[in-house]
Design an enzyme around this catalytic site. Sequence first.
Site, PDB file in Angstrom:
ATOM      1  N   GLU A   1      -5.646 -10.423  -2.293  1.00 13.19           N
ATOM      2  CA  GLU A   1      -6.458 -10.389  -1.060  1.00 13.19           C
ATOM      3  C   GLU A   1      -7.945 -10.401  -1.401  1.00 13.19           C
ATOM      4  OE1 GLU A   1      -5.218  -7.340   1.715  1.00 13.19           O
ATOM      5  OE2 GLU A   1      -3.104  -7.625   1.246  1.00 13.19           O
TER       6      GLU A   1
ATOM      7  N   GLU B   1       0.808  -1.226   0.000  1.00 20.34           N
ATOM      8  CA  GLU B   1       0.000   0.000   0.000  1.00 20.34           C
ATOM      9  C   GLU B   1       0.842   1.278   0.000  1.00 20.34           C
ATOM     10  OE1 GLU B   1      -2.650  -0.520   3.344  1.00 20.34           O
ATOM     11  OE2 GLU B   1      -3.763  -2.102   2.323  1.00 20.34           O
TER      12      GLU B   1
HETATM   13  C1  XIL Z   1      -5.540  -6.942   7.926  1.00 20.84           C
HETATM   14  C2  XIL Z   1      -5.769  -8.200   8.726  1.00 20.84           C
HETATM   15  O1  XIL Z   1      -6.635  -9.036   8.014  1.00 20.84           O
HETATM   16  C3  XIL Z   1      -6.308  -7.843  10.078  1.00 20.84           C
HETATM   17  O2  XIL Z   1      -6.416  -9.005  10.898  1.00 20.84           O
HETATM   18  C4  XIL Z   1      -5.445  -6.785  10.759  1.00 20.84           C
HETATM   19  O3  XIL Z   1      -6.056  -6.373  11.966  1.00 20.84           O
HETATM   20  C5  XIL Z   1      -5.231  -5.593   9.858  1.00 20.84           C
HETATM   21  O4  XIL Z   1      -4.713  -6.030   8.618  1.00 20.84           O
HETATM   22  N1  XIL Z   1      -4.652  -4.873   3.355  1.00 20.84           N
HETATM   23  C6  XIL Z   1      -3.547  -5.609   3.717  1.00 20.84           C
HETATM   24  C7  XIL Z   1      -3.664  -6.598   4.830  1.00 20.84           C
HETATM   25  O5  XIL Z   1      -2.522  -5.540   3.059  1.00 20.84           O
HETATM   26  O6  XIL Z   1      -2.461  -6.775   5.530  1.00 20.84           O
HETATM   27  C8  XIL Z   1      -4.757  -6.216   5.791  1.00 20.84           C
HETATM   28  O7  XIL Z   1      -4.899  -7.280   6.730  1.00 20.84           O
HETATM   29  C9  XIL Z   1      -6.056  -5.981   5.040  1.00 20.84           C
HETATM   30  C10 XIL Z   1      -5.908  -4.851   4.072  1.00 20.84           C
END
Ligand code: XIL
Length: 365
Positions: free
Chosen positions: A275, A163
Amino acid sequence: MVLVRFAFLVAVFVAAFVITKVQADEPAVRLATVEAPRAAAVPHRNGMFLGAAVHGPALDARGYRAALVQHFTAVTPENGLKLAPHWRPGGFDWSEADAIAKVARDGGLGMRLHTLVWEQPDGLLPGMAQLSPETCRARLTDHIRATMDRYADVAVSVDVVNEPLNHRGAVTMTRWTKCLDADVFDLAFRTARAALDARGRYDVALAINEFGTLSPGPKTDALWRLVRDLRARGVPVDTVGFQAHLTVDDAPTRAQLVATFRRFADEGFKVEVTELDVSVASRRLSPAAALARQAQIAEDVVSACLEGAGARCAGVTTWGVTDAWAWRRREVPGTRDTPVLLDEDGRPKPMYNAISGLLAAASPR
Ligand code: XIL
């Protein structure tokens, strides 16, 4: 005279033989160092993997591990490799990521390493604002090398940078660039590449992972410029990761997805959907219609990756193994969302069936 000529010819012949042999031997030597770790590395169906984010604390929940190994060919530690939650005064606590890596090794799955550099609180070094640039650099590069060394045998790709852009498309890495007093992209990618190359894992792909970049728009343009600029500077970026946290009421069209994936693949980047989850919370659809729409969206995402990026579509990862343990269910209070491929009991949903056939039919890569 004849003897001298003969000796000269023999010398030329021997020299030519030695030179050819040395040249021919070079790739063999290189291959030998490549092959050992590759043999240990994990293959994935057709070379295109279907992955799931693994919530460490759920590993021992009933049916979780079995569902993971049965239905997926790769894992991503959902939080297990994030700095802030696992950084201890004595060093990084590897236990959660190690437990996930063990499932991968035992089950013949690959592992995505998520993530090394992230501007969100979970991704920061504790106390980094107070660190000297030298300490900050040493902590980050030591951590990157340690992560690569620990999981090189099982890794398939690495989210080196997570990100990097805000909603408008501006780079937001100031905490890292201030702490390091240097270009964090350059440092992180080169350090990761060197560590993997030293272990013969030339094939592990290094990614920038971003959200909100599936449709055309300023942020997608900014990501495109960023990865091209990095590559033009010699920074070893292989893959662009698209997060794909979607909802049934708001998802890009298939045509938009194809165009986006094609745009990056045409530049020579691999594409991963990293994701994927699709919330069924809807303002207008019935629960049954939402479930069907969820499957359609997943199918659009995967088929668009295959069509737009072709053989450069490297893998698809869903953000959670079962609905019961998915991020959107666990951490959005008051919801009983069912955002991922397997239901609460680990059984395939329409969403799973919509994409598994596409992946199985994908040509080898
Ligand atoms: C999220 C996890 O799923 C949660 O458990 C944590 O509290 C916060 O992070 N983008 C990403 C991931 O790159 O690492 C994030 O994961 C979700 C959004």
